[in-house]
Design an enzyme around this catalytic site. Structure first.
Site, PDB file in Angstrom:
ATOM      1  N   HIS A 133     -11.306  64.690  78.153  1.00  0.00           N
ATOM      2  CA  HIS A 133     -11.539  64.873  76.711  1.00  0.00           C
ATOM      3  C   HIS A 133     -12.084  63.591  76.083  1.00  0.00           C
ATOM      4  CE1 HIS A 133     -10.729  66.215  72.549  1.00  0.00           C
ATOM      5  NE2 HIS A 133     -10.322  64.959  72.370  1.00  0.00           N
ATOM      6  N   GLU A 134     -11.471  62.457  76.415  1.00  0.00           N
ATOM      7  CA  GLU A 134     -11.952  61.187  75.867  1.00  0.00           C
ATOM      8  C   GLU A 134     -13.361  60.873  76.368  1.00  0.00           C
ATOM      9  OE1 GLU A 134     -10.487  59.919  73.435  1.00  0.00           O
ATOM     10  OE2 GLU A 134      -8.678  61.138  73.642  1.00  0.00           O
TER      11      GLU A 134
ATOM     12  N   HIS B 279     -21.039  60.297  71.841  1.00  0.00           N
ATOM     13  CA  HIS B 279     -21.603  59.055  71.306  1.00  0.00           C
ATOM     14  C   HIS B 279     -22.933  58.728  71.973  1.00  0.00           C
ATOM     15  CE1 HIS B 279     -21.277  54.430  70.750  1.00  0.00           C
ATOM     16  NE2 HIS B 279     -21.853  54.971  69.708  1.00  0.00           N
TER      17      HIS B 279
ATOM     18  N   HIS C 157     -15.858  62.453  74.199  1.00  0.00           N
ATOM     19  CA  HIS C 157     -16.236  61.659  73.020  1.00  0.00           C
ATOM     20  C   HIS C 157     -17.289  60.604  73.382  1.00  0.00           C
ATOM     21  CE1 HIS C 157     -13.488  63.474  70.276  1.00  0.00           C
ATOM     22  NE2 HIS C 157     -12.394  63.062  70.901  1.00  0.00           N
TER      23      HIS C 157
END
Length: 244
Positions: A113-114, A121, A117
């Site tokens: 999940h991270e 980005h 991100h």
């Protein structure tokens, strides 16, 4: 977040005392507590399920980032439990004590999940950029909103000052709403990557999805709680002068 002690016991002309609008705060609190309990119990359950691949969450994160062609994001160990986060400013992906070295399905799901991100980005995902640009504005607004409402009340219910305070508070609600697509998209990316990469089998992917879905509900709960608090402010102070 839930109980600003600034005399909101006014009840539409009923003077000091209990206002039914406190129910909005209670509802928001119950929703948030339920969502937090759900994510803790779900994570705890699948933290005990070790992945068949035996890969750690940190290794999974490194594999995902490299597979996405991202080589300038550092992976660091951070203290705490489920304090995992991605910092786009420093390009650092931080995995918590409960995640970093764990080989569990839950930990790998959180790490993925991270990474979602980080990929957002890297690809200039618009909602993430919008959320990032709002951070300083929201921080400024949230620090001034309640003091301004207080000042407006002390000035004899100066409606203009109160309205400005409510408008500033609404920025935090807007931030929470923009956060929703960011978080849901990161989880969707994570599940697709875990499914296609073979790091988890189909059953494990389903289990990781349950963890991320429970985590996503905490953001929904936060948005709902903020919206209910905003509604309470509007009901109590919006468009009215001091009633005796």
């Amino acid at each position: 977040m839930y109980g600003y002690g600034y005399g909101m016991g006014y009840g539409y002309g009923y003077g000091y005392g209990f206002s039914w609008t406190y129910l909005l705060v209670i509802i928001g609190l119950v929703i948030s507590l339920a969502a937090s309990a759900k994510v803790r119990s779900t994570y705890s359950r699948y933290a005990k399920v070790k992945s068949k691949s035996g890969i750690t969450a940190a290794q999974a994160a490194q594999t995902i980032l490299q597979g996405a062609g991202i080589y300038d994001v550092r992976i660091e160990h951070i203290a705490g439990n489920l304090t995992d986060n991605y910092n786009p400013t420093d390009k650092v992906l931080r995995l918590s004590d409960s995640t970093y070295n764990s080989t569990s399905v839950a930990a790998i799901g959180v790490a993925a999940h991270e990474c979602g991100h980080a990929i957002q980005h890297d690809t200039n995902y618009a909602p993430l950029n919008i959320r990032g640009s709002l951070v300083p504005v929201v921080n400024f607004g949230s620090s001034l909103s309640i003091p301004l409402i207080l000042v407006g009340v002390l000035l004899g219910y100066n409606q203009m000052v109160i309205t400005i305070g409510i408008a500033l508070f609404s920025l935090s609600v807007l931030f929470q709403l923009i956060t929703l697509p960011v978080e849901f998209d990161a989880s969707s990316r994570a599940i697709r990557i875990l499914d296609s990469s073979g790091m988890l089998d189909s059953e494990e992917v389903g289990e990781a999805k349950k963890v991320l879905s429970a985590a996503a509900m905490t953001y929904v709960a936060a948005a709902a709680a903020s919206a209910l608090q905003l509604l309470r402010l509007v009901l109590i102070f919006g468009g009215r002068g001091r009633r005796n």
